[in-house]
Design a protein around this motif. Sequence first.
Motif, PDB file in Angstrom:
ATOM      1  N   PRO A 154      17.520  23.636 -27.029  1.00 48.72           N
ATOM      2  CA  PRO A 154      18.718  23.903 -27.849  1.00 48.72           C
ATOM      3  C   PRO A 154      19.952  23.195 -27.304  1.00 48.72           C
ATOM      4  O   PRO A 154      20.245  23.265 -26.115  1.00 48.72           O
ATOM      5  CB  PRO A 154      18.877  25.426 -27.724  1.00 48.72           C
ATOM      6  CG  PRO A 154      18.304  25.742 -26.365  1.00 48.72           C
ATOM      7  CD  PRO A 154      17.169  24.780 -26.171  1.00 48.72           C
ATOM      8  N   ASN A 155      20.678  22.510 -28.185  1.00 50.44           N
ATOM      9  CA  ASN A 155      21.894  21.804 -27.811  1.00 50.44           C
ATOM     10  C   ASN A 155      23.003  22.156 -28.805  1.00 50.44           C
ATOM     11  O   ASN A 155      22.910  23.141 -29.528  1.00 50.44           O
ATOM     12  CB  ASN A 155      21.640  20.293 -27.736  1.00 50.44           C
ATOM     13  CG  ASN A 155      21.156  19.711 -29.054  1.00 50.44           C
ATOM     14  OD1 ASN A 155      21.339  20.303 -30.121  1.00 50.44           O
ATOM     15  ND2 ASN A 155      20.534  18.548 -29.000  1.00 50.44           N
ATOM     16  N   SER A 156      24.055  21.355 -28.812  1.00 50.32           N
ATOM     17  CA  SER A 156      25.211  21.666 -29.666  1.00 50.32           C
ATOM     18  C   SER A 156      24.823  21.749 -31.131  1.00 50.32           C
ATOM     19  O   SER A 156      25.332  22.598 -31.880  1.00 50.32           O
ATOM     20  CB  SER A 156      26.300  20.614 -29.474  1.00 50.32           C
ATOM     21  OG  SER A 156      25.850  19.323 -29.861  1.00 50.32           O
ATOM     22  N   ASN A 157      23.931  20.874 -31.560  1.00 53.41           N
ATOM     23  CA  ASN A 157      23.556  20.847 -32.974  1.00 53.41           C
ATOM     24  C   ASN A 157      22.623  22.001 -33.338  1.00 53.41           C
ATOM     25  O   ASN A 157      22.653  22.501 -34.466  1.00 53.41           O
ATOM     26  CB  ASN A 157      22.923  19.500 -33.304  1.00 53.41           C
ATOM     27  CG  ASN A 157      23.861  18.361 -32.988  1.00 53.41           C
ATOM     28  OD1 ASN A 157      25.047  18.418 -33.279  1.00 53.41           O
ATOM     29  ND2 ASN A 157      23.345  17.312 -32.347  1.00 53.41           N
ATOM     30  N   THR A 158      21.795  22.431 -32.375  1.00 49.07           N
ATOM     31  CA  THR A 158      20.982  23.625 -32.585  1.00 49.07           C
ATOM     32  C   THR A 158      21.882  24.832 -32.824  1.00 49.07           C
ATOM     33  O   THR A 158      21.639  25.650 -33.725  1.00 49.07           O
ATOM     34  CB  THR A 158      20.097  23.885 -31.359  1.00 49.07           C
ATOM     35  OG1 THR A 158      19.416  22.697 -30.971  1.00 49.07           O
ATOM     36  CG2 THR A 158      19.084  24.982 -31.645  1.00 49.07           C
ATOM     37  N   PHE A 159      22.926  24.953 -32.007  1.00 48.73           N
ATOM     38  CA  PHE A 159      23.868  26.067 -32.116  1.00 48.73           C
ATOM     39  C   PHE A 159      24.525  26.098 -33.492  1.00 48.73           C
ATOM     40  O   PHE A 159      24.556  27.138 -34.161  1.00 48.73           O
ATOM     41  CB  PHE A 159      24.920  25.923 -31.020  1.00 48.73           C
ATOM     42  CG  PHE A 159      26.075  26.879 -31.129  1.00 48.73           C
ATOM     43  CD1 PHE A 159      25.913  28.225 -30.842  1.00 48.73           C
ATOM     44  CD2 PHE A 159      27.328  26.425 -31.502  1.00 48.73           C
ATOM     45  CE1 PHE A 159      26.982  29.107 -30.932  1.00 48.73           C
ATOM     46  CE2 PHE A 159      28.403  27.295 -31.592  1.00 48.73           C
ATOM     47  CZ  PHE A 159      28.227  28.643 -31.312  1.00 48.73           C
ATOM     48  N   VAL A 160      25.036  24.971 -33.941  1.00 48.46           N
ATOM     49  CA  VAL A 160      25.703  24.923 -35.242  1.00 48.46           C
ATOM     50  C   VAL A 160      24.714  25.213 -36.361  1.00 48.46           C
ATOM     51  O   VAL A 160      25.023  25.956 -37.300  1.00 48.46           O
ATOM     52  CB  VAL A 160      26.379  23.551 -35.451  1.00 48.46           C
ATOM     53  CG1 VAL A 160      26.931  23.426 -36.872  1.00 48.46           C
ATOM     54  CG2 VAL A 160      27.504  23.356 -34.437  1.00 48.46           C
ATOM     55  N   SER A 161      23.515  24.662 -36.271  1.00 47.16           N
ATOM     56  CA  SER A 161      22.494  24.910 -37.292  1.00 47.16           C
ATOM     57  C   SER A 161      22.165  26.396 -37.374  1.00 47.16           C
ATOM     58  O   SER A 161      22.031  26.962 -38.473  1.00 47.16           O
ATOM     59  CB  SER A 161      21.232  24.105 -36.955  1.00 47.16           C
ATOM     60  OG  SER A 161      20.232  24.305 -37.924  1.00 47.16           O
ATOM     61  N   ALA A 162      22.053  27.056 -36.216  1.00 48.71           N
ATOM     62  CA  ALA A 162      21.723  28.479 -36.193  1.00 48.71           C
ATOM     63  C   ALA A 162      22.853  29.322 -36.764  1.00 48.71           C
ATOM     64  O   ALA A 162      22.618  30.239 -37.561  1.00 48.71           O
ATOM     65  CB  ALA A 162      21.419  28.915 -34.764  1.00 48.71           C
ATOM     66  N   VAL A 163      24.083  29.024 -36.373  1.00 47.56           N
ATOM     67  CA  VAL A 163      25.218  29.829 -36.823  1.00 47.56           C
ATOM     68  C   VAL A 163      25.434  29.666 -38.323  1.00 47.56           C
ATOM     69  O   VAL A 163      25.609  30.654 -39.058  1.00 47.56           O
ATOM     70  CB  VAL A 163      26.488  29.451 -36.042  1.00 47.56           C
ATOM     71  CG1 VAL A 163      27.714  30.140 -36.631  1.00 47.56           C
ATOM     72  CG2 VAL A 163      26.337  29.840 -34.572  1.00 47.56           C
ATOM     73  N   MET A 164      25.417  28.430 -38.817  1.00 45.95           N
ATOM     74  CA  MET A 164      25.621  28.224 -40.238  1.00 45.95           C
ATOM     75  C   MET A 164      24.438  28.753 -41.051  1.00 45.95           C
ATOM     76  O   MET A 164      24.594  29.167 -42.198  1.00 45.95           O
ATOM     77  CB  MET A 164      25.847  26.742 -40.542  1.00 45.95           C
ATOM     78  CG  MET A 164      27.052  26.137 -39.820  1.00 45.95           C
ATOM     79  SD  MET A 164      28.595  27.079 -40.012  1.00 45.95           S
ATOM     80  CE  MET A 164      28.995  26.751 -41.730  1.00 45.95           C
ATOM     81  N   GLY A 165      23.250  28.773 -40.446  1.00 47.13           N
ATOM     82  CA  GLY A 165      22.091  29.312 -41.121  1.00 47.13           C
ATOM     83  C   GLY A 165      22.130  30.819 -41.264  1.00 47.13           C
ATOM     84  O   GLY A 165      21.303  31.408 -41.975  1.00 47.13           O
ATOM     85  N   ALA A 166      23.098  31.480 -40.591  1.00 46.40           N
ATOM     86  CA  ALA A 166      23.236  32.924 -40.695  1.00 46.40           C
ATOM     87  C   ALA A 166      23.827  33.348 -42.032  1.00 46.40           C
ATOM     88  O   ALA A 166      23.825  34.542 -42.356  1.00 46.40           O
ATOM     89  CB  ALA A 166      24.109  33.452 -39.557  1.00 46.40           C
TER      90      ALA A 166
END
Length: 263
Positions: A154-166
């Motif tokens: 997990p990196n910066s883009n994983t984090f954004v993908s997870a948060v926006m996917g919420a």
Amino acid sequence: MLALRVFLWFFLLAYLLPLAISAALYLSSGSGAGWRIADRSSAGLLPPAATHRPALVRVFAAQTVRWRGIFATHCWIVFKPEGAAGYTRYDYTAWGEPIRMNGFEADGRWFGHAPETVFALDGAEAAAMIPALQQAIAGYAWRERGHYRAWPGPNSNTFVSAVMGAVPGLGVVLPPTAIGKDFPWDGRWLRRTGSGTGVSLTLGGYAGITLGWVEGIELNLLGAVAGLDLRRPAIKLPGLGRFGMPGQTLETPAAPHRTAAAG
């Protein structure tokens, strides 16, 4: 043998050639200022918070630091509740506590590289979305020191993908250069896409395929993504990004301020 030759030509044209062009562009542009002194000032993409009363949500992406910029971008999230006097920015980084709040200017250059707007939403819809984003950030599983991995995630883009996917059905599509966006942040290798219009299969972030009306067709090989957007015709290439119509959501009376400008 024919199938193997077709795959090798596809791999050459869709992956190796775009990455070679991106590397040539990187070398021709020079290395720029060292990362310690590189420009991190505002790129002027946001209105002054004190004079912009409506709630606001943004996702930005910028070419990442040093040689990794040949093939990768760094994404981050910015939001402001209605009437707030300032913006709140969240990044996920390799140093210090992984989840970093307000460590940089909200729309700042990422070590010299100007960001682009991936997603923008203002007004009542943004206000309604912010609590879900805050909850997703607070509950993000990969939040301890040592969790960050540049590749495959997990990196910066994983984090954004997870948060926006919420936010179900939101359908934020990160750029094809957002290496790590397909890492299975919640352990699920098969899932519905963020827009709810398709499915995504990932093999631990090392390979995978996404099929969706909003997301288009994306093939992930070793984190590099190539694909097609059929809804708003465009091609997606590793290292080079998106070419074609802007990947924005069509405006509707119910969502007059929403755009998804890249992906």
